[in-house]
Write a protein that holds these residues in place. Structure first.
Motif, PDB file in Angstrom:
ATOM      1  N   VAL A 344     -46.422 -19.173  15.079  1.00 53.12           N
ATOM      2  CA  VAL A 344     -45.403 -18.181  14.738  1.00 53.12           C
ATOM      3  C   VAL A 344     -45.917 -16.775  15.044  1.00 53.12           C
ATOM      4  O   VAL A 344     -45.218 -15.948  15.652  1.00 53.12           O
ATOM      5  CB  VAL A 344     -45.016 -18.301  13.249  1.00 53.12           C
ATOM      6  CG1 VAL A 344     -44.167 -17.108  12.817  1.00 53.12           C
ATOM      7  CG2 VAL A 344     -44.267 -19.599  12.999  1.00 53.12           C
ATOM      8  N   ALA A 347     -46.252 -16.128  18.854  1.00 53.58           N
ATOM      9  CA  ALA A 347     -44.982 -15.971  19.565  1.00 53.58           C
ATOM     10  C   ALA A 347     -44.295 -14.642  19.265  1.00 53.58           C
ATOM     11  O   ALA A 347     -43.487 -14.171  20.071  1.00 53.58           O
ATOM     12  CB  ALA A 347     -44.048 -17.124  19.204  1.00 53.58           C
ATOM     13  N   ASN A 348     -44.625 -14.020  18.139  1.00 52.72           N
ATOM     14  CA  ASN A 348     -43.873 -12.837  17.719  1.00 52.72           C
ATOM     15  C   ASN A 348     -44.724 -11.581  17.564  1.00 52.72           C
ATOM     16  O   ASN A 348     -44.183 -10.517  17.247  1.00 52.72           O
ATOM     17  CB  ASN A 348     -43.177 -13.125  16.392  1.00 52.72           C
ATOM     18  CG  ASN A 348     -42.160 -14.245  16.492  1.00 52.72           C
ATOM     19  OD1 ASN A 348     -41.035 -14.035  16.935  1.00 52.72           O
ATOM     20  ND2 ASN A 348     -42.551 -15.455  16.092  1.00 52.72           N
ATOM     21  N   GLN A 350     -46.934  -8.223  18.218  1.00 56.00           N
ATOM     22  CA  GLN A 350     -46.851  -7.090  19.127  1.00 56.00           C
ATOM     23  C   GLN A 350     -48.130  -6.268  19.018  1.00 56.00           C
ATOM     24  O   GLN A 350     -48.820  -6.315  17.985  1.00 56.00           O
ATOM     25  CB  GLN A 350     -45.635  -6.209  18.786  1.00 56.00           C
ATOM     26  CG  GLN A 350     -44.291  -6.885  18.969  1.00 56.00           C
ATOM     27  CD  GLN A 350     -43.136  -5.987  18.586  1.00 56.00           C
ATOM     28  OE1 GLN A 350     -43.334  -4.805  18.262  1.00 56.00           O
ATOM     29  NE2 GLN A 350     -41.921  -6.529  18.626  1.00 56.00           N
ATOM     30  N   ASP A 353     -50.013  -4.583  15.647  1.00 59.82           N
ATOM     31  CA  ASP A 353     -49.733  -5.300  14.405  1.00 59.82           C
ATOM     32  C   ASP A 353     -50.997  -5.447  13.561  1.00 59.82           C
ATOM     33  O   ASP A 353     -52.114  -5.558  14.087  1.00 59.82           O
ATOM     34  CB  ASP A 353     -49.172  -6.694  14.689  1.00 59.82           C
ATOM     35  CG  ASP A 353     -47.713  -6.656  15.115  1.00 59.82           C
ATOM     36  OD1 ASP A 353     -47.134  -5.561  15.147  1.00 59.82           O
ATOM     37  OD2 ASP A 353     -47.174  -7.740  15.431  1.00 59.82           O
ATOM     38  N   TRP A 415     -48.311  -8.687   9.395  1.00 59.06           N
ATOM     39  CA  TRP A 415     -48.090 -10.108   9.141  1.00 59.06           C
ATOM     40  C   TRP A 415     -48.748 -10.468   7.811  1.00 59.06           C
ATOM     41  O   TRP A 415     -49.877 -10.060   7.527  1.00 59.06           O
ATOM     42  CB  TRP A 415     -48.701 -10.955  10.256  1.00 59.06           C
ATOM     43  CG  TRP A 415     -47.977 -10.795  11.555  1.00 59.06           C
ATOM     44  CD1 TRP A 415     -48.293  -9.948  12.572  1.00 59.06           C
ATOM     45  CD2 TRP A 415     -46.805 -11.490  11.959  1.00 59.06           C
ATOM     46  NE1 TRP A 415     -47.390 -10.060  13.597  1.00 59.06           N
ATOM     47  CE2 TRP A 415     -46.451 -11.013  13.242  1.00 59.06           C
ATOM     48  CE3 TRP A 415     -45.997 -12.462  11.366  1.00 59.06           C
ATOM     49  CZ2 TRP A 415     -45.353 -11.473  13.948  1.00 59.06           C
ATOM     50  CZ3 TRP A 415     -44.900 -12.925  12.057  1.00 59.06           C
ATOM     51  CH2 TRP A 415     -44.589 -12.439  13.327  1.00 59.06           C
ATOM     52  N   GLN A 445     -38.805 -10.746   7.941  1.00 54.13           N
ATOM     53  CA  GLN A 445     -38.486 -12.133   8.289  1.00 54.13           C
ATOM     54  C   GLN A 445     -39.540 -13.050   7.689  1.00 54.13           C
ATOM     55  O   GLN A 445     -40.711 -12.655   7.536  1.00 54.13           O
ATOM     56  CB  GLN A 445     -38.439 -12.307   9.813  1.00 54.13           C
ATOM     57  CG  GLN A 445     -37.868 -13.650  10.267  1.00 54.13           C
ATOM     58  CD  GLN A 445     -37.648 -13.703  11.774  1.00 54.13           C
ATOM     59  OE1 GLN A 445     -37.821 -12.702  12.477  1.00 54.13           O
ATOM     60  NE2 GLN A 445     -37.264 -14.865  12.280  1.00 54.13           N
ATOM     61  N   TRP A 447     -41.080 -17.188   7.699  1.00 52.79           N
ATOM     62  CA  TRP A 447     -41.141 -18.526   8.283  1.00 52.79           C
ATOM     63  C   TRP A 447     -41.878 -19.445   7.298  1.00 52.79           C
ATOM     64  O   TRP A 447     -42.896 -19.056   6.721  1.00 52.79           O
ATOM     65  CB  TRP A 447     -41.918 -18.526   9.597  1.00 52.79           C
ATOM     66  CG  TRP A 447     -41.296 -17.782  10.725  1.00 52.79           C
ATOM     67  CD1 TRP A 447     -40.536 -18.281  11.743  1.00 52.79           C
ATOM     68  CD2 TRP A 447     -41.405 -16.367  10.988  1.00 52.79           C
ATOM     69  NE1 TRP A 447     -40.164 -17.285  12.609  1.00 52.79           N
ATOM     70  CE2 TRP A 447     -40.687 -16.096  12.181  1.00 52.79           C
ATOM     71  CE3 TRP A 447     -42.040 -15.296  10.336  1.00 52.79           C
ATOM     72  CZ2 TRP A 447     -40.596 -14.820  12.718  1.00 52.79           C
ATOM     73  CZ3 TRP A 447     -41.952 -14.027  10.863  1.00 52.79           C
ATOM     74  CH2 TRP A 447     -41.228 -13.798  12.041  1.00 52.79           C
ATOM     75  N   LEU A 456     -43.187 -11.366   8.110  1.00 51.25           N
ATOM     76  CA  LEU A 456     -43.343 -10.151   8.906  1.00 51.25           C
ATOM     77  C   LEU A 456     -42.846  -8.970   8.067  1.00 51.25           C
ATOM     78  O   LEU A 456     -41.708  -8.946   7.620  1.00 51.25           O
ATOM     79  CB  LEU A 456     -42.557 -10.243  10.203  1.00 51.25           C
ATOM     80  CG  LEU A 456     -42.595  -9.000  11.104  1.00 51.25           C
ATOM     81  CD1 LEU A 456     -44.025  -8.686  11.521  1.00 51.25           C
ATOM     82  CD2 LEU A 456     -41.706  -9.197  12.318  1.00 51.25           C
TER      83      LEU A 456
END
Length: 460
Positions: A344, A347-348, A350, A353, A415, A445, A447, A456
């Motif tokens: 996760v 994939a997300n 940047q 971060d 994160w 968000q 997960w 996030l």
């Protein structure tokens, strides 16, 4: 044949289950520069140090994929199956050795620890090797044979100090045999002398390393076979067959094998009443010897029928075999899928971060899982104060001033990786760390992955 069978069964889906926290600890320790690894061992996990040093060299040669990390354990179990077959043939006959080796290849324990990047499989290997060398030395005592036995006992201690309890059962093989008893005593004394430094350091670290271990009760002793065999029904079947084999067989060696199984369990139970030592998997070396005792019962029927009964025991362990290839966590009903959570983030994520872990203490190894999964591309650890390598520890230290560290990090996004299934993960972060995060960030968000929650966070 049992060695080939062990290779096929234990090697099946060798890298399917995610590395669990103990294996992540292996990777964390073994991938450090050698001076840093030695400095860590001076403070924690010294008893696992020989395995870490071996894996340090192994990783340098073969890499750190899950397959590579677990391959030495698989090969150790294959060797143990071969030696067990030989031991059965030497002490009894070829049929007994074949049955014992086949049974060992098929019980869930062999796959479980043959697929784990820890030193337990090597403890099994050296337990069987030491027992075989003991049999040779008792038959024909001589300094060469007793030296080889001493080296095997020394190797066993390097793998797992608790596994040395099997030597108490070995002593029964030399009772009443003057020359053999003297050789045995000298060999054990020599091995013990070499292990004194490791024992001394390990005893001093036990309170830190095993702070999670509780005192055992009678129920723990009754549950030991199921715990060792990874399935209660398999443990019960093996105990019944082993007891029957011992009862039906006369002579010294069945008694020796029985004591090699019973005495370590009893001694570790007593030790666990006074200190943090009751960890059932430390007794894994008794499993192949129990398989040999069980073979003494099965050899009394035709070989085909004996192998059918072995397959029946294997079938009882099929659910456990399937489960251990999904997760190595305890209990298996609560798997922790580190790779899914890391995927996760991968994939997300940047540039710029940051990342926060909760909990940071304990043995969840959240940061190590991310470091392993992202291979150096992990987001910046916002609250990191001292890394585990800098501390000479397995766990890092976090910033004493969370608000200041968070302000200094100035991360555009953060994160949050937490344990469990948390509907509002940001709200559950405790203490000043949680307060600082909630003051500056909001959840954007979430997960949910098995055993983990990834969130996030963005600035308010």
């Amino acid at each position: 044949m049992p060695a080939v069978l062990t290779l096929l069964v234990a090697g099946f889906q060798l890298d399917r289950a995610p590395l669990w926290r103990d294996e992540l600890a292996t990777w964390s320790a073994a991938t450090r520069p050698l001076p840093d690894l030695l400095r860590m061992l001076a403070g924690i996990d010294a008893v696992t140090g020989p395995y870490y040093l071996f894996m340090h060299g192994w990783i340098a040669l073969f890499g750190d994929s899950a397959f590579s990390l677990r391959l030495p354990s698989l090969l150790a179990m294959v060797g143990a199956a071969a030696l067990l077959t030989r031991l059965g043939a030497r002490l009894f006959d070829g049929r007994t050795g074949l049955i014992a080796g086949t049974l060992f290849a098929l019980v869930p324990t062999t796959s479980r620890y043959g697929q784990e990047a820890r030193g337990y499989a090597f403890a099994v290997l050296f337990t069987v090797l030491a027992t075989l060398l003991l049999a040779r030395a008792v038959d024909r005592p001589g300094w060469v044979r007793w030296t080889l036995y001493a080296l095997a006992v020394f190797g066993l201690g390097l793998c797992n100090l608790v596994a040395l309890l099997v030597v108490a059962g070995h002593a029964a093989a030399v009772i009443g045999r003057g020359r053999a008893a003297a050789g045995f005593a000298a060999a054990v004394a020599a091995a013990a002398l070499l292990l004194v430094p490791l024992v001394a350091v390990g005893r001093g670290q036990a309170g830190v390393q095993l702070d999670w271990v509780s005192r055992p009760g009678p129920g723990d002793l009754l549950a030991l076979p199921g715990s060792l065999l990874q399935a209660g029904v398999v443990g019960g079947a093996l105990v019944a067959l082993a007891a029957l084999g011992w009862a039906l067989s006369g002579g010294r060696w069945p008694a020796v094998l029985g004591l090699c199984v019973l005495l370590p369990a009893g001694l570790l139970f007593l030790a666990g009443l006074s200190g943090p030592y009751w960890v059932p998997r430390y007794l894994i070396g008794t499993v192949p010897l129990a398989c040999l005792l069980a073979a003494l019962a099965l050899r009394r029927v035709r070989l085909v029928l004996a192998l059918v009964l072995v397959l029946l025991v294997a079938a009882l362990g099929a659910p456990a075999q399937a489960a251990l290839r999904r997760t190595h966590e305890f209990p298996r009903s609560a798997p922790v899928d580190y790779p899914a959570a890391v995927a996760v983030i991968r994939a997300n994520a940047q540039p710029g971060d940051g990342i926060v872990y909760d909990p940071r203490g304990g043995w969840k190894m959240l940061d190590v899982a991310v470091a392993y999964g992202l291979a150096g591309a992990a987001p910046r650890d916002v609250f990191l104060w001292q890394s585990a390598v800098q501390r000479g520890e397995l766990r890092p230290a976090e910033c004493p001033d969370p608000t200041g560290c968070l302000f200094q990090a100035a991360a555009p996004r953060i994160w949050l990786l937490t344990t469990g299934d948390r509907a509002e993960p940001l709200a559950t972060v405790p203490g000043e760390k949680g307060a600082a995060l909630r003051a500056g960030y909001a959840t954007r968000q979430v997960w949910h992955e098995p055993g983990l929650t990834v969130a996030l966070l963005t600035p308010r």
